[in-house]
Enzyme design. Structure first.
Site, PDB file in Angstrom:
ATOM      1  N   GLY A  28       0.773  -1.177   0.017  1.00  0.00           N
ATOM      2  CA  GLY A  28       0.104  -0.007   0.039  1.00  0.00           C
ATOM      3  C   GLY A  28       0.560   1.241   0.119  1.00  0.00           C
ATOM      4  O   GLY A  28       0.388   2.323   0.454  1.00  0.00           O
ATOM      5  N   GLU A  47       8.120   5.221  -6.270  1.00  0.00           N
ATOM      6  CA  GLU A  47       9.201   4.291  -6.884  1.00  0.00           C
ATOM      7  C   GLU A  47      10.617   4.670  -6.754  1.00  0.00           C
ATOM      8  O   GLU A  47      11.203   4.841  -7.669  1.00  0.00           O
ATOM      9  CB  GLU A  47       8.726   3.718  -8.401  1.00  0.00           C
ATOM     10  CG  GLU A  47       7.469   3.146  -8.519  1.00  0.00           C
ATOM     11  CD  GLU A  47       7.224   1.990  -7.684  1.00  0.00           C
ATOM     12  OE1 GLU A  47       8.187   1.363  -7.078  1.00  0.00           O
ATOM     13  OE2 GLU A  47       6.393   1.386  -7.855  1.00  0.00           O
TER      14      GLU A  47
END
Length: 192
Positions: A25, A93
């Protein structure tokens, strides 16, 4: 539980890192925090690595298909150029960015910007991933999220690669990775 710091009379910046395994998450939490900043009428800029085109070329998209507009970049230094006159910078990311990402985040925080970074803390071999250890060390706040082990249902903090490929960077989702607890990750030979 994460507590958002209060900004005093002077503009102060800080770094928040959201880390964990695949399917924990992280991106969902990043999007949640960024949307709250927008609701507060703060100026927000969001970035993602240009190589991450799994769900969308422009947007940051969680595995639950929650999305927010972002700017794909191939060099972390570009964030410094593109994040002018903003209150909050979101970065997804982060493990895929170059070696300067931690210094870029530090510079943004020194400019008085709230920096929210999400990324995998470990790769599929359970090794620290990219610049995430450095980001976590520089962070004012670190939130480690957990997934659910796909084998036993316990909490999971490992990303188990279910298809053969030895490359450290391999973009994928449910077709390539599944979350595992320490025991199930080890039993399948990943930590040998």
């Amino acid at each position: 539980m994460f507590i958002e710091p209060l900004v005093g009379s002077g503009k102060r910046g800080w770094i928040e890192v959201i880390c964990g395994s695949m399917f924990s998450g992280k991106t969902e939490e990043l999007i949640r925090r960024l949307k709250r900043a927008k609701i507060a009428n703060l100026k927000v800029e969001i970035f993602k690595p240009a190589i991450d085109v799994r769900y969308d070329e422009i947007k940051i998209v969680s595995h639950d298909e929650n999305a927010i507009h972002s700017t794909p970049i191939d060099n972390s230094q570009k964030i410094l150029l593109l994040a002018q006159d903003v209150d909050v910078v979101g970065i997804d990311e982060a493990q895929f960015f170059d070696d300067e990402i931690a210094n870029v985040c530090d510079e943004l925080a020194l400019r008085g910007i709230r920096v929210i970074v999400a990324g995998l803390d470990m790769d599929f071999m359970a090794k620290p991933f990219g610049q995430m250890p450095f980001l976590m060390a520089k962070a004012d706040y670190v939130t480690k999220l957990h997934a659910i082990c796909m084998k036993c249902g316990s909490i999971a903090n490992y990303s188990y690669r279910i298809i053969p490929n030895e490359a450290q960077i391999m973009l994928g989702a449910k077709n390539a990775y599944e979350p595992r607890c320490r025991v199930c990750f080890t039993l399948d030979g990943a930590l040998e």
